[in-house]
Design a protein around this motif. Structure first.
Motif, short mmCIF file in Angstrom:
data_model
loop_
_atom_site.label_atom_id
_atom_site.label_comp_id
_atom_site.label_asym_id
_atom_site.label_seq_id
_atom_site.Cartn_x
_atom_site.Cartn_y
_atom_site.Cartn_z
N GLU A 1 164.79 13.44 48.13
CA GLU A 1 163.93 14.59 48.43
C GLU A 1 164.05 15.02 49.90
OE1 GLU A 1 162.00 17.84 47.82
OE2 GLU A 1 162.57 16.53 46.18
N ALA A 2 164.21 14.06 50.79
CA ALA A 2 164.39 14.39 52.21
C ALA A 2 165.68 15.18 52.40
CB ALA A 2 164.41 13.12 53.06
N GLN A 3 166.73 14.80 51.69
CA GLN A 3 168.00 15.52 51.83
C GLN A 3 167.92 16.91 51.21
OE1 GLN A 3 170.26 14.30 53.92
NE2 GLN A 3 168.70 12.73 54.13
N THR B 1 176.96 10.77 48.55
CA THR B 1 175.65 10.12 48.66
C THR B 1 174.65 11.24 48.90
OG1 THR B 1 175.47 9.86 51.06
CG2 THR B 1 176.75 8.17 49.89
N PRO B 2 173.36 10.96 48.77
CA PRO B 2 172.40 12.02 49.09
C PRO B 2 172.55 12.54 50.53
CG PRO B 2 171.31 10.28 47.86
CD PRO B 2 172.69 9.78 48.19
N ALA B 3 173.07 11.71 51.42
CA ALA B 3 173.18 12.08 52.82
C ALA B 3 174.14 13.24 53.08
CB ALA B 3 173.60 10.88 53.66
N ASP B 4 175.10 13.47 52.19
CA ASP B 4 176.04 14.59 52.43
C ASP B 4 175.83 15.74 51.44
OD1 ASP B 4 177.28 13.60 50.14
OD2 ASP B 4 179.16 13.12 51.13
N THR B 5 174.62 15.83 50.91
CA THR B 5 174.28 16.90 49.98
C THR B 5 174.46 18.28 50.59
OG1 THR B 5 172.80 15.52 48.69
CG2 THR B 5 172.37 17.88 48.64
N ALA B 6 173.94 18.49 51.77
CA ALA B 6 174.03 19.82 52.41
C ALA B 6 175.49 20.21 52.64
CB ALA B 6 173.26 19.84 53.73
N GLU B 7 176.28 19.27 53.07
CA GLU B 7 177.70 19.56 53.32
C GLU B 7 178.41 19.94 52.02
OE1 GLU B 7 175.97 17.52 56.63
OE2 GLU B 7 176.00 16.95 54.51
N ALA B 8 178.08 19.24 50.94
CA ALA B 8 178.70 19.55 49.64
C ALA B 8 178.37 20.97 49.21
CB ALA B 8 178.23 18.54 48.59
N VAL B 9 177.11 21.35 49.31
CA VAL B 9 176.69 22.69 48.90
C VAL B 9 177.29 23.76 49.82
CG1 VAL B 9 174.69 24.23 48.69
CG2 VAL B 9 174.58 21.89 47.79
N ARG B 10 177.29 23.50 51.10
CA ARG B 10 177.79 24.50 52.07
C ARG B 10 179.28 24.76 51.93
NH1 ARG B 10 175.24 23.39 57.82
NH2 ARG B 10 175.70 25.60 58.10
N ARG B 11 180.01 23.84 51.29
CA ARG B 11 181.44 24.10 51.05
C ARG B 11 181.64 25.28 50.11
NH1 ARG B 11 181.92 18.24 50.98
NH2 ARG B 11 181.70 18.21 48.72
N TRP B 12 180.63 25.55 49.27
CA TRP B 12 180.80 26.53 48.21
C TRP B 12 179.87 27.73 48.25
CZ3 TRP B 12 185.25 26.31 45.98
CH2 TRP B 12 185.93 25.10 45.97
N LEU C 1 166.22 -1.35 47.81
CA LEU C 1 166.33 0.07 47.45
C LEU C 1 165.58 0.31 46.14
CD1 LEU C 1 170.03 0.90 48.36
CD2 LEU C 1 167.96 1.37 49.67
N THR C 2 164.31 0.51 46.26
CA THR C 2 163.46 0.75 45.09
C THR C 2 163.64 2.19 44.61
OG1 THR C 2 161.59 1.51 46.39
CG2 THR C 2 161.76 -0.88 45.99
N PRO C 3 163.30 2.47 43.36
CA PRO C 3 163.38 3.85 42.87
C PRO C 3 162.58 4.83 43.74
CG PRO C 3 163.17 2.37 41.02
CD PRO C 3 162.99 1.53 42.26
N ASP C 4 161.41 4.41 44.20
CA ASP C 4 160.60 5.30 45.04
C ASP C 4 161.28 5.59 46.38
OD1 ASP C 4 158.61 5.58 43.15
OD2 ASP C 4 157.35 3.99 44.01
N LEU C 5 161.90 4.58 46.96
CA LEU C 5 162.60 4.76 48.23
C LEU C 5 163.81 5.69 48.05
CD1 LEU C 5 162.71 3.93 51.20
CD2 LEU C 5 164.16 2.02 50.53
N ILE C 6 164.56 5.48 46.98
CA ILE C 6 165.72 6.34 46.71
C ILE C 6 165.26 7.77 46.45
CG2 ILE C 6 167.63 6.78 45.11
CD1 ILE C 6 167.73 3.69 44.68
N ARG C 7 164.22 7.94 45.66
CA ARG C 7 163.69 9.26 45.35
C ARG C 7 163.24 9.98 46.62
NH1 ARG C 7 160.64 7.53 41.64
NH2 ARG C 7 162.08 7.77 39.92
N ALA C 8 162.59 9.26 47.53
CA ALA C 8 162.13 9.85 48.79
C ALA C 8 163.32 10.28 49.66
CB ALA C 8 161.26 8.86 49.55
#
Length: 120
Positions: free
Chosen positions: A32-34, A108-119, A22-29
Motif C-alpha cells: 500500500e505504501a508503494q 518487488t513492490p519497491a519498483d512498482t512506480a518504475e514498472a508503471v512509468r515505463r508504459w 514478513l507477516t501478511p499485514d506487514l507485506i500488505r502495508a
C-alpha cells in the motif's frame, strides 16, 4: 490522470517460511505504501489482491468491468513458477477485459512506480 490496476497475490496466501518476520499485514502495508507513492506521482491506482485461484479470475474481471484502466501491473508474486497457471489465467482475463491497457511487471513492490512509468 492515468489509471492503473495493481494486480497482486493477497499476502494472506504467501508462504515465506524463511522470513517469519514478513507477516501478511506487514507485506500488505508495504504494498500500500508503494501504491501511495504511485498515486503521489499522479496516477489513479486501484489495488486488486487475489487468492490462489478460487476467485482470482472473477475478482479481477469485476475490477476490469468496474473501471477502465490505462495500465495493469502484475505483481511479482503472481509470476512465481509454481503459480504459472494462475498467471496465465489472469493474463487472459486482463487481455479480454482490458484489451487496450498496457501491461507491466514489477520485481518487488519497491519498483512498482518504475514498472508503471515505463508504459504510462
Amino acid at each position: 490522470m492515468p489509471t492503473v490496476l495493481a494486480l497482486g497475490l493477497d499476502p494472506a496466501f504467501v508462504d515465506l517460511p524463511d522470513r517469519p518476520d514478513l507477516t501478511p499485514d506487514l507485506i500488505r502495508a508495504f504494498i500500500e505504501a508503494q501504491l501511495g507513492r504511485l498515486r503521489s506521482l499522479g496516477y489513479v491506482v486501484q489495488s486488486c489482491l487475489v487468492d490462489l485461484g478460487e476467485t482470482a479470475e472473477a475478482v479481477t474481471l469485476a475490477q476490469l468491468r468496474a473501471q477502465s484502466f490505462d495500465c495493469v501491473l502484475f505483481g511479482a508474486g503472481l509470476r512465481a513458477p509454481e503459480r504459472l497457471l494462475l498467471f496465465e489465467k489472469l493474463m487472459n482475463v486482463v487481455h479480454a477485459g482490458a484489451p487496450n491497457a498496457k501491461i507491466c511487471f514489477n520485481t518487488t513492490p519497491a519498483d512498482t512506480a518504475e514498472a508503471v512509468r515505463r508504459w504510462v
